[in-house]
Design a protein around this motif. Structure first.
Motif, mmCIF file in Angstrom:
data_model
loop_
_atom_site.group_PDB
_atom_site.id
_atom_site.type_symbol
_atom_site.label_atom_id
_atom_site.label_comp_id
_atom_site.label_asym_id
_atom_site.label_seq_id
_atom_site.Cartn_x
_atom_site.Cartn_y
_atom_site.Cartn_z
ATOM 1 N N GLU A 1 -7.033 3.096 0.951
ATOM 2 C CA GLU A 1 -8.068 2.130 0.567
ATOM 3 C C GLU A 1 -7.525 0.703 0.596
ATOM 4 O OE1 GLU A 1 -11.327 2.750 0.209
ATOM 5 O OE2 GLU A 1 -10.684 4.734 0.919
ATOM 6 N N GLN A 2 -6.263 0.530 0.185
ATOM 7 C CA GLN A 2 -5.684 -0.815 0.210
ATOM 8 C C GLN A 2 -5.467 -1.272 1.649
ATOM 9 O OE1 GLN A 2 -3.044 -1.818 -2.939
ATOM 10 N NE2 GLN A 2 -1.690 -3.030 -1.640
ATOM 11 N N ALA B 1 0.856 -1.193 0.000
ATOM 12 C CA ALA B 1 0.000 0.000 0.000
ATOM 13 C C ALA B 1 0.888 1.239 0.000
ATOM 14 C CB ALA B 1 -0.916 -0.007 1.224
ATOM 15 N N LYS C 1 -4.484 8.411 -1.011
ATOM 16 C CA LYS C 1 -5.815 7.843 -0.775
ATOM 17 C C LYS C 1 -5.897 6.393 -1.239
ATOM 18 C CE LYS C 1 -7.476 11.834 0.628
ATOM 19 N NZ LYS C 1 -6.867 12.328 1.828
ATOM 20 N N GLN C 2 -5.252 6.078 -2.376
ATOM 21 C CA GLN C 2 -5.280 4.709 -2.860
ATOM 22 C C GLN C 2 -4.623 3.764 -1.860
ATOM 23 O OE1 GLN C 2 -3.792 4.263 -6.849
ATOM 24 N NE2 GLN C 2 -3.884 2.031 -6.797
ATOM 25 N N HIS D 1 -1.631 12.848 0.878
ATOM 26 C CA HIS D 1 -0.851 11.643 0.629
ATOM 27 C C HIS D 1 -0.455 11.004 1.965
ATOM 28 C CE1 HIS D 1 -0.492 13.881 -3.112
ATOM 29 N NE2 HIS D 1 -0.241 12.743 -3.710
#
Length: 434
Positions: free
Chosen positions: A107-108, A99, A103-104, A353
């Motif tokens: 989510e992971q 991860a 934001k990504q 971030h």
């Protein structure tokens, strides 16, 4: 076969497929004899095939590609054997280590937590579940989720220094300094017992002490922090960086810029390892009004951190630190508005971030922005910056003290008193921070 799988996976540590080439070469060599042997069951073979995918072609393919192959194998394993909770735990851990920031990445991490949390609820004494929840939730946005696991983990494995230390990752994120000190005291004590009996506990002892120093500083207990630094000096025989890093933490939190300005990397250190020293030299010189020295140290930091990123990664964290160093250098040159713009951009990047830090939490950029704005006599803007910093790092003393001052200078005396009360509520002292 499973022992061979475990050794191969452990050799990569948390870096997995992105481990340094020397570690991958070592692990691949150890794994080779076992790959020619058929496992006793399909279940075991699937574990071996997964770790093989993490290694195979390491000298030709990217780590990210091999990580994804490993995760595909582990997902197939957990689907084929849904009662194998270890397959789910290791799959979730792979999701955690891959991860990235932003934001990504959050989510992971949530995806990993969706695997870990039900296992922890069903098996509260499973050390893997509690441990991996802490790692997955080790960001400002998710830390609260891991609080039950953090408070449970130390009791699951009370003879393990690492298990005793890990809860402090969450306590530090949430600003629970007393709990962080207590769990790291236990970790350091057990690690020291390991050393006495010939076991390898020295790193764990020093790591726990580093965290204790940081927590004491957040309570304004500077004398206790100095005692910890002396302990680190006495026992850090094999890693000359640990006492230097402890000194950097202390000088940064107490604003001891005179001492920070003369910190130097160890004589035996490689250039790409020296970025910590060059960074604090830049910040200190800028605070002391010496733009020439700040510029020189900044250039050293820029080159050293670039070399480290090329070989090891961590570009997001070191890139953020570069922007901070650049901003303070500009400030020392009298380019105040430009410096503020740099820190505003960096603080926004930090909020957008979310980052994972392998070590002690750094000083939030918003805290630096608040300090800079206070020095420019812009207390209302400074207060906003400190408040944003406290959302990322709750109960951080420098931010609370800055917010207290900024509120008072803005004419909001009740709010200023609230911040002072918050410091005392955690057991902290209204310490002097020049």
């Amino acid at each position: 076969m499973i022992a061979a799988w475990g050794i191969a996976l452990a050799t990569t540590e948390r870096n997995g497929a992105n481990a340094p080439p020397k570690d991958l070469a070592k692990g691949w060599l150890q794994l080779q004899p076992w790959l020619a042997i058929k496992a006793g069951t399909e279940h075991e073979q699937m574990y071996v095939d997964a770790v093989r995918a993490m290694y195979e072609g390491y000298d030709k393919t990217s780590g990210d590609e091999r990580w994804q192959k490993y995760l595909v194998h582990m997902q197939e394993l957990r689907q084929k054997y849904p009662d194998d909770i270890n397959a789910s735990l290791f799959y979730g851990l792979g999701l955690t280590w891959t991860a990235g920031p932003g934001k990504q990445g959050i989510e992971q991490r949530k995806k990993a937590l969706a695997i870990f949390l039900p296992i922890f609820q069903q098996y509260p004494d499973n050390p893997g579940a509690a441990h991996y929840i802490i790692h997955a939730a080790d960001t400002a946005e998710l830390a609260e989720i891991a609080l039950p696991a953090a408070r449970k983990y130390a009791s699951i494995a009370p003879d393990s220094p690492h298990a005793l230390h890990m809860p402090s990752h969450i306590f530090n994120r949430l600003g629970y300094w007393k709990e962080s000190i207590e769990t790291n005291q236990a970790s350091a004590r057990v690690a020291a017992e390991w050393v006495k009996t010939g076991r390898d506990g020295r790193f764990d002892e020093l790591h726990a002490l580093n965290n204790m120093e940081y927590a004491y500083l957040q309570l304004g207990q500077d004398r206790q922090a100095q005692q910890i630094i002396r302990q680190i000096d006495e026992i850090a025989k094999t890693d000359p960086w640990l006492p230097i890093d402890a000194r950097i933490y202390y000088d940064l939190e107490t604003h001891n810029w005179q001492d920070a300005a003369i910190i130097k990397p160890p004589a035996t250190s490689q250039f790409d390892e020296n970025f910590d020293a060059y960074w604090i030299q830049t910040i200190a010189a800028a605070h002391l009004g010496d733009p020439h020295t700040a510029e020189q140290a900044l250039e050293q930091y820029r080159r050293s951190s670039a070399a480290w990123i090329k070989g090891h990664g961590w570009g997001d964290v070191l890139g953020l630190a570069l922007t901070e160093a650049e901003a303070w250098t500009l400030f020392s040159k009298g380019k105040h508005d430009e410096a503020v713009a740099h820190l505003r951009n960096a603080a926004q990047y930090e909020r957008d971030h979310p980052m994972y830090y392998a070590d002690i939490l750094p000083r939030p950029t918003g805290e630096m922005l608040g300090e800079m704005l206070l020095r420019m006599n812009r207390p209302k803007e400074a207060l906003e910056a400190y408040q944003a910093a406290l959302k990322l790092a709750p109960n951080k003393l420098d931010s609370l003290l800055g917010a207290e001052t900024a509120a008072a200078k803005s004419g909001n005396i009740p709010l200023s008193q609230d911040y002072a009360a918050k410091i005392r509520a955690e057991g902290g002292l209204i310490a002097s921070r020049p």
